[in-house]
Design a protein around this motif. Structure first.
Motif, short mmCIF file in Angstrom:
data_model
loop_
_atom_site.label_atom_id
_atom_site.label_comp_id
_atom_site.label_asym_id
_atom_site.label_seq_id
_atom_site.Cartn_x
_atom_site.Cartn_y
_atom_site.Cartn_z
N PRO A 32 0.83 -1.22 0.00
CA PRO A 32 0.00 0.00 0.00
C PRO A 32 0.87 1.27 0.00
O PRO A 32 1.84 1.36 0.74
CB PRO A 32 -0.81 -0.11 1.29
CG PRO A 32 -0.81 -1.57 1.62
CD PRO A 32 0.50 -2.10 1.11
N ILE A 33 0.47 2.21 -0.86
CA ILE A 33 1.19 3.47 -1.00
C ILE A 33 0.30 4.59 -0.46
O ILE A 33 -0.87 4.68 -0.81
CB ILE A 33 1.54 3.73 -2.48
CG1 ILE A 33 2.47 2.63 -2.99
CG2 ILE A 33 2.17 5.11 -2.66
CD1 ILE A 33 2.71 2.68 -4.49
N THR A 34 0.87 5.43 0.40
CA THR A 34 0.13 6.56 0.96
C THR A 34 0.28 7.75 0.02
O THR A 34 1.40 8.24 -0.19
CB THR A 34 0.68 6.93 2.35
OG1 THR A 34 0.60 5.78 3.19
CG2 THR A 34 -0.11 8.08 2.96
N PRO A 35 -0.83 8.21 -0.59
CA PRO A 35 -0.73 9.36 -1.50
C PRO A 35 -0.43 10.65 -0.73
O PRO A 35 -0.81 10.80 0.43
CB PRO A 35 -2.10 9.42 -2.16
CG PRO A 35 -3.00 8.57 -1.34
CD PRO A 35 -2.18 7.68 -0.48
N LEU A 36 0.27 11.55 -1.40
CA LEU A 36 0.58 12.84 -0.80
C LEU A 36 -0.28 13.91 -1.47
O LEU A 36 -0.44 13.92 -2.69
CB LEU A 36 2.06 13.18 -1.02
CG LEU A 36 3.05 12.28 -0.30
CD1 LEU A 36 4.47 12.57 -0.77
CD2 LEU A 36 2.94 12.48 1.20
N GLY A 45 3.21 8.37 -4.21
CA GLY A 45 3.08 8.60 -2.77
C GLY A 45 4.33 8.11 -2.05
O GLY A 45 5.43 8.11 -2.61
N ILE A 47 5.95 5.13 1.02
CA ILE A 47 5.77 3.90 1.78
C ILE A 47 6.75 3.92 2.95
O ILE A 47 7.73 4.67 2.93
CB ILE A 47 6.01 2.63 0.93
CG1 ILE A 47 7.44 2.58 0.37
CG2 ILE A 47 4.99 2.52 -0.20
CD1 ILE A 47 7.82 1.26 -0.29
N ASN A 48 6.47 3.09 3.94
CA ASN A 48 7.39 2.88 5.04
C ASN A 48 8.07 1.55 4.78
O ASN A 48 7.49 0.50 4.97
CB ASN A 48 6.63 2.85 6.37
CG ASN A 48 7.55 2.69 7.57
OD1 ASN A 48 8.73 2.40 7.43
ND2 ASN A 48 6.99 2.88 8.75
#
Length: 158
Positions: A32-36, A45, A47-48
Motif C-alpha cells: 500500500p502506498i500513501t498518497p501525498l 506517494g 511507503i514505510n
C-alpha cells in the motif's frame, strides 16, 4: 573482449525496459502506498520500507506512457540513495523479469533524428535473444534512470 553490463529487465505495459543493476538497491513486492496531497502526477506517494520513508514514483506517468491497467505482478524497484541525491526513491514497474548480461555489440544507440528529448533518457536499445530469429524476443529499451530522476528534480517547485 567486449564489455558486459548487468541490467535489470522489467516490464511497463507490453514493453520491456532495462536499468543498470548497480543503481538498484532491491526489488520489493507492491505494498500500500500513501498518497501525498498536491503531489506531481508521477509521484504515487510514500511507503514505510523497514522504517525508512521512501518516495514512490510511477514510472509510467513519469515517462508519459499510457497507464491503462494495474498489472498483477507490480513491483517496486528501490534505487540506491547515492543515485537519487540521497533520497529514498522507488519506482513502480509492472513486472521484473530477470537480470541480464549485455554486451556492447547488443546495444544500438538512439539517433537524435527522431526526437532528442527521448534519446536523452534512453541509453540504447538492447537486442536481446542473440542472432536466433526464432526466439522472437522483443527489443529492450535501456532507460537512463539517473537522467529521468534528475529531470524530476529540475521540474519541482520547492
Amino acid at each position: 573482449m567486449a564489455n558486459t553490463i548487468d541490467v535489470v529487465e522489467f516490464q511497463l505495459g507490453a514493453e520491456h525496459y532495462a536499468l543498470d543493476i548497480q543503481i538498484a538497491r532491491e526489488i520489493v513486492e507492491m505494498m500500500p502506498i500513501t498518497p501525498l496531497p498536491r503531489a506531481p502526477h508521477y509521484l504515487a506517494g510514500i511507503i514505510n520500507l523497514r522504517g525508512e520513508i521512501t518516495n514512490i514514483i510511477n514510472l509510467k506517468n513519469l515517462l508519459g506512457l499510457a497507464d491503462s491497467r494495474i498489472a498483477e505482478n507490480q513491483k517496486i524497484v528501490v534505487l540506491i540513495p547515492e543515485a537519487t541525491g540521497g533520497a529514498n526513491v522507488g519506482i513502480i514497474v509492472d513486472d521484473v523479469h530477470s537480470v541480464i548480461q549485455i554486451q556492447d555489440k547488443d546495444v544500438e544507440k538512439m539517433s537524435d533524428g527522431i526526437s532528442s528529448n527521448i534519446g536523452s533518457f534512453v541509453k540504447g536499445i538492447i537486442k536481446s535473444g542473440g542472432d536466433d530469429a526464432e526466439k522472437g524476443r522483443s527489443l529492450v529499451i535501456w532507460v537512463d534512470i539517473l537522467k529521468v530522476i534528475s529531470s524530476v528534480d529540475g521540474h519541482q517547485d520547492t
